[in-house]
Design an enzyme around this catalytic site. Structure first.
Site, PDB file in Angstrom:
ATOM      1  CG  ASP A  58      -2.704  -5.711  -2.524  1.00 43.23           C
ATOM      2  OD1 ASP A  58      -2.091  -5.613  -1.445  1.00 43.23           O
ATOM      3  OD2 ASP A  58      -3.926  -5.472  -2.642  1.00 43.23           O
ATOM      4  CB  SER A  59       2.827  -4.879  -0.275  1.00 44.09           C
ATOM      5  OG  SER A  59       3.119  -6.262  -0.231  1.00 44.09           O
ATOM      6  CG  ASP A  97      -3.014  -9.630  -1.342  1.00 39.83           C
ATOM      7  OD1 ASP A  97      -3.758 -10.222  -0.543  1.00 39.83           O
ATOM      8  OD2 ASP A  97      -2.221  -8.734  -1.002  1.00 39.83           O
ATOM      9  CE  LYS A 127      -3.277 -10.687   2.290  1.00 36.95           C
ATOM     10  NZ  LYS A 127      -3.751  -9.303   2.040  1.00 36.95           N
ATOM     11  CD  GLU A 129      -6.869  -5.177   1.441  1.00 35.52           C
ATOM     12  OE1 GLU A 129      -7.514  -4.102   1.507  1.00 35.52           O
ATOM     13  OE2 GLU A 129      -5.639  -5.231   1.218  1.00 35.52           O
ATOM     14  CD  GLU A 195      -1.852  -4.014   7.072  1.00 33.67           C
ATOM     15  OE1 GLU A 195      -2.329  -4.801   6.240  1.00 33.67           O
ATOM     16  OE2 GLU A 195      -1.039  -3.114   6.777  1.00 33.67           O
TER      17      GLU A 195
HETATM   18  O1  KIV Z   1      -0.054  -6.879   0.447  1.00 28.52           O
HETATM   19  C1  KIV Z   1       0.519  -7.251   1.472  1.00 28.52           C
HETATM   20  O2  KIV Z   1       1.760  -7.344   1.554  1.00 28.52           O
HETATM   21  C2  KIV Z   1      -0.296  -7.596   2.628  1.00 28.52           C
HETATM   22  C3  KIV Z   1       0.405  -7.765   3.945  1.00 28.52           C
HETATM   23  C4  KIV Z   1       0.704  -6.427   4.497  1.00 28.52           C
HETATM   24  C5  KIV Z   1      -0.385  -8.587   4.889  1.00 28.52           C
HETATM   25  O3  KIV Z   1      -1.476  -7.691   2.512  1.00 28.52           O
END
Ligand code: KIV
Length: 278
Positions: A58-59, A97, A127, A129, A195
């Site tokens: 989600d970056s 994510d 994924k 969190e 992280e």
């Molecule tokens: O969203 C993302 O790119 C991430 C990485 C920083 C692990 O969760």
């Protein structure tokens, strides 16, 4: 990898990386690499480079959509990116994510969101969190047949609650980090991202569980590493570079140079030349 699609279409896998393959590497000590990807062409390039695992992070909120906050990206936006990555991923395992607000409310919400992501994109894993606090969600997803990668330490979706981008698990907080890694492993997570965690605490967390740990700003002792690809490629040229990232390419500078050379040659009338004409 069978490359039967020189410009478009699926990059056909020849030997898909499986979750079990990555878990086995923990036993043999063989390190592996995960990289973010958000579209077909970069997924294809990274898979051809042999990267075992692609993360549709989600970056994307920041590096693809230009939002100010990770929390602003929607499930729908993430699904479209993940589907494109899957088409270019070849043998690489694709993890997507679940964005902020799509799994926190209840186990049911988590299962519905994850099922939608997997059904529409073809990603192999989601994924989410959180550690101890999110362990029930992990259990619910795994019970529904959905593989989960957990994400602990600094968790970007909670940046406001964590009062900024800070190393997690320092000093007395190491106990919480270790409780988190044990909780997600016990809940059935297939792997876990650590992280911005001190290297010695990440090493201890890696030794504490049977599942692979994937570090980002967590030192060299995790089972695998992950980076946002923009950070390894210095893209854009004037972007923020986190301390934990190394640059293996200068894509931002190269693209800007290419764009300005193109503009100049168009203005001069030297492009297109005879060899570019029919
Ligand atoms: O969203 C993302 O790119 C991430 C990485 C920083 C692990 O969760």
């Amino acid at each position: 990898m069978a490359d039967n699609s020189p410009s478009t279409g699926y990059l056909v896998p020849t030997r898909q990386v499986r979750i079990a393959d990555l878990q086995k590497k923990k036993g043999t000590g063989e390190k592996w690499a995960m990289l973010t990807a958000y579209d077909y062409s970069t997924a294809r390039a990274f898979a051809q480079g042999g990267v075992e695992c692609l993360l549709v992070g989600d970056s994307a909120a920041n590096v693809v959509f230009g939002y100010g906050q990770t929390q602003q990206v929607s499930l729908d936006e993430m699904v479209y990116l993940a589907a494109a990555v899957v088409r270019g991923a070849g043998n690489a395992l694709v993890i997507a994510d679940l964005p902020f607000g799509t799994y926190e409310a209840s186990d049911e919400q988590a299962v519905v969101s994850a099922a939608e992501m997997m059904r529409r994109s073809g990603a192999a894993m989601v994924k989410i969190e959180g550690g101890v606090r999110i362990a029930p969600r992990i259990r619910a997803l795994v019970t529904a047949g959905i593989p989960v990668c957990a994400h602990i330490g600094f968790t970007p979706q909670s940046v406001n609650a964590l009062s900024g981008f800070k190393v997690q698990g320092r000093g007395d907080a190491a106990d919480q980090l270790l409780a988190d890694v044990r909780a997600v492993a016990e809940a059935g997570a297939s792997m876990v991202v650590l992280e911005m965690v001190p290297a010695d605490v990440a090493a201890e967390a890696t030794a504490a569980v049977d599942i692979p740990t994937i570090g980002i700003g967590a030192g060299p002792e995790t089972d695998a590493q992950v980076l946002v690809w923009h950070d390894l490629a210095a893209f854009p040229a004037d972007g923020h570079r986190p301390k934990f990232a190394k640059q293996w390419a200068q894509v931002g500078e190269d693209l800007t140079t290419a764009a300005s050379s193109y503009k100049r040659e168009v203005a001069e009338g030297t492009f297109p030349a005879a060899e570019h004409c029919f």
